[in-house]
Design a protein around this motif. Structure first.
Motif, short mmCIF file in Angstrom:
data_model
loop_
_atom_site.label_atom_id
_atom_site.label_comp_id
_atom_site.label_asym_id
_atom_site.label_seq_id
_atom_site.Cartn_x
_atom_site.Cartn_y
_atom_site.Cartn_z
N ALA A 40 0.82 -1.21 0.00
CA ALA A 40 0.00 0.00 0.00
C ALA A 40 0.85 1.26 0.00
O ALA A 40 0.37 2.34 -0.38
CB ALA A 40 -0.93 0.01 1.20
N GLU A 41 2.12 1.17 0.43
CA GLU A 41 3.02 2.31 0.46
C GLU A 41 4.05 2.27 -0.67
O GLU A 41 4.94 3.12 -0.74
CB GLU A 41 3.75 2.37 1.80
N SER A 42 3.94 1.31 -1.57
CA SER A 42 4.93 1.13 -2.63
C SER A 42 5.01 2.33 -3.56
O SER A 42 3.99 2.91 -3.96
CB SER A 42 4.58 -0.12 -3.44
N ASP A 43 6.23 2.71 -3.93
CA ASP A 43 6.45 3.87 -4.79
C ASP A 43 5.70 3.78 -6.12
O ASP A 43 5.27 4.79 -6.67
CB ASP A 43 7.94 4.04 -5.08
N HIS A 44 5.56 2.57 -6.65
CA HIS A 44 4.98 2.44 -7.98
C HIS A 44 3.51 2.84 -8.03
O HIS A 44 2.96 3.09 -9.11
CB HIS A 44 5.14 1.00 -8.49
N ALA A 51 -4.17 6.02 -9.47
CA ALA A 51 -2.98 6.60 -8.86
C ALA A 51 -3.25 6.92 -7.39
O ALA A 51 -4.36 7.29 -7.01
CB ALA A 51 -2.59 7.88 -9.61
N TYR A 52 -2.23 6.74 -6.58
CA TYR A 52 -2.34 6.99 -5.15
C TYR A 52 -1.34 8.07 -4.74
O TYR A 52 -0.26 8.18 -5.33
CB TYR A 52 -2.05 5.72 -4.35
N PRO A 53 -1.64 8.84 -3.70
CA PRO A 53 -0.74 9.92 -3.26
C PRO A 53 0.38 9.40 -2.36
O PRO A 53 0.62 9.92 -1.26
CB PRO A 53 -1.68 10.86 -2.50
N ILE A 133 -1.84 7.03 6.76
CA ILE A 133 -1.40 5.72 6.28
C ILE A 133 -2.55 4.72 6.35
O ILE A 133 -2.73 3.90 5.44
CB ILE A 133 -0.19 5.24 7.10
N ARG A 134 -3.33 4.78 7.41
CA ARG A 134 -4.49 3.89 7.52
C ARG A 134 -5.44 4.10 6.35
O ARG A 134 -5.93 3.14 5.75
CB ARG A 134 -5.21 4.12 8.85
N GLN A 135 -5.70 5.36 5.99
CA GLN A 135 -6.59 5.64 4.87
C GLN A 135 -6.01 5.11 3.57
O GLN A 135 -6.73 4.57 2.73
CB GLN A 135 -6.83 7.14 4.77
N SER A 139 -7.73 2.34 1.15
CA SER A 139 -7.98 2.64 -0.27
C SER A 139 -7.36 1.58 -1.16
O SER A 139 -7.97 1.14 -2.14
CB SER A 139 -7.42 4.02 -0.62
N TYR A 140 -6.14 1.17 -0.80
CA TYR A 140 -5.47 0.16 -1.60
C TYR A 140 -6.21 -1.18 -1.55
O TYR A 140 -6.38 -1.86 -2.57
CB TYR A 140 -4.04 -0.01 -1.13
N LEU A 141 -6.68 -1.55 -0.38
CA LEU A 141 -7.41 -2.81 -0.25
C LEU A 141 -8.72 -2.78 -1.02
O LEU A 141 -9.17 -3.81 -1.54
CB LEU A 141 -7.68 -3.10 1.23
N GLU A 142 -9.35 -1.62 -1.11
CA GLU A 142 -10.62 -1.49 -1.82
C GLU A 142 -10.43 -1.41 -3.33
O GLU A 142 -11.22 -1.96 -4.10
CB GLU A 142 -11.36 -0.24 -1.34
N GLN A 143 -9.37 -0.72 -3.80
CA GLN A 143 -9.22 -0.44 -5.23
C GLN A 143 -8.13 -1.26 -5.91
O GLN A 143 -8.19 -1.47 -7.12
CB GLN A 143 -8.90 1.05 -5.43
N GLY A 144 -7.13 -1.70 -5.14
CA GLY A 144 -6.08 -2.51 -5.73
C GLY A 144 -5.19 -1.76 -6.68
O GLY A 144 -5.14 -0.53 -6.72
#
Length: 249
Positions: A40-44, A51-53, A133-135, A139-144
């Motif tokens: 969830a914190e991966s640079d890519h 896209a994630y912030p 970070i929790r958010q 978000s990552y778990l929901e959207q992948g």
């Protein structure tokens, strides 16, 4: 692929473990959680779909970590060590070595901390909750992170076409099952769009988006009639780079 993965057709490996539980011990849940947070914190993810912030996250983790990273670590293990350890033990070793290799912790620091907790098993673990970070994790778990690209890519093969699986040089990580190398099959489905992969596998050939196919293989052509049940077909999803036209071969 290396010995310890995709073991189709190999004999005398002992009984199959049919343990139905996802997590056998409580600590395994924590290892799964660490891996999930790293993804969830991966640079890519700043260039992913969606896209994630991640560049704005209040974290010291500044690396790319994906399922490919986890599998590369496992595939790089010495085969006898791989068979010796349980599933999440292999995860733990791969993640630990990654943090050492990237300089987040030294091997001595990790060993000392491990020994400290082994001597004090009831000591509380570090707990520093961070809403941002929790958010991000939620978000990552929901959207992948989808490898799919909708823009059209010309497929080289069509359903019903005969193909042969390539035999590329061995690399650190591949998505090609070893037992399918040099085998002939038939295109069953051409999936729409194109699919990329988390990392470039170099001479193995995958990374950038490309067509993906479902290929059908009669079981006897893979393992021989004596070791195959009659009328059995094996299906495999394979990247375009792993296939060759076998019509004239």
């Amino acid at each position: 692929m290396k010995l310890q993965h995709h073991l189709g057709g190999l004999e005398n490996l002992g009984p199959v473990n049919v343990e139905p539980r996802v997590f056998v011990a409580p600590w395994e849940k924590r290892i799964f959680g660490i891996h999930t947070v790293m993804m969830a914190e991966s640079d890519h993810l700043s260039d992913a779909a969606p896209a994630y912030p991640v560049k704005e996250l209040p974290t010291t983790f500044r690396n790319t970590w994906t399922w490919a990273s986890l599998r590369t670590g496992a595939e790089d293990m010495q085969p006898f060590a791989y068979f010796k350890y349980r599933y999440y033990e292999k995860w733990l070793m791969g993640i630990s070595q990654f943090f050492i290799d990237q300089g987040y912790v030294t091997a001595k620091e990790l060993a000392d901390r491990t020994a400290w907790y082994a001597a004090q098993p009831d000591a509380p673990l570090p707990d520093h909750p961070n809403p941002a970070i929790r958010q991000q994790i939620e978000s990552y778990l929901e959207q992948g992170d989808s490898p799919y690209q909708a823009r059209p890519h010309a497929a080289r093969f069509v359903p019903g076409q005969k193909v042969r699986v390539a035999d590329p040089d061995a690399v650190d990580h591949t998505r090609l099952p070893g037992y399918l190398r040099n085998k002939q099959g038939v295109i069953d489905v051409v999936y729409p769009g194109a699919y990329g992969y988390f990392v470039s596998t170099g001479p193995d050939g995958i990374g950038a988006p490309m067509p993906v196919y479902r290929v059908a293989f009669p079981a006897e052509t893979i393992w021989g009639a004596a070791k195959s049940e009659p009328n059995t077909v094996i299906y495999a999803d394979l990247f375009d780079a792993y296939l060759c036209d076998s019509t004239n071969q």
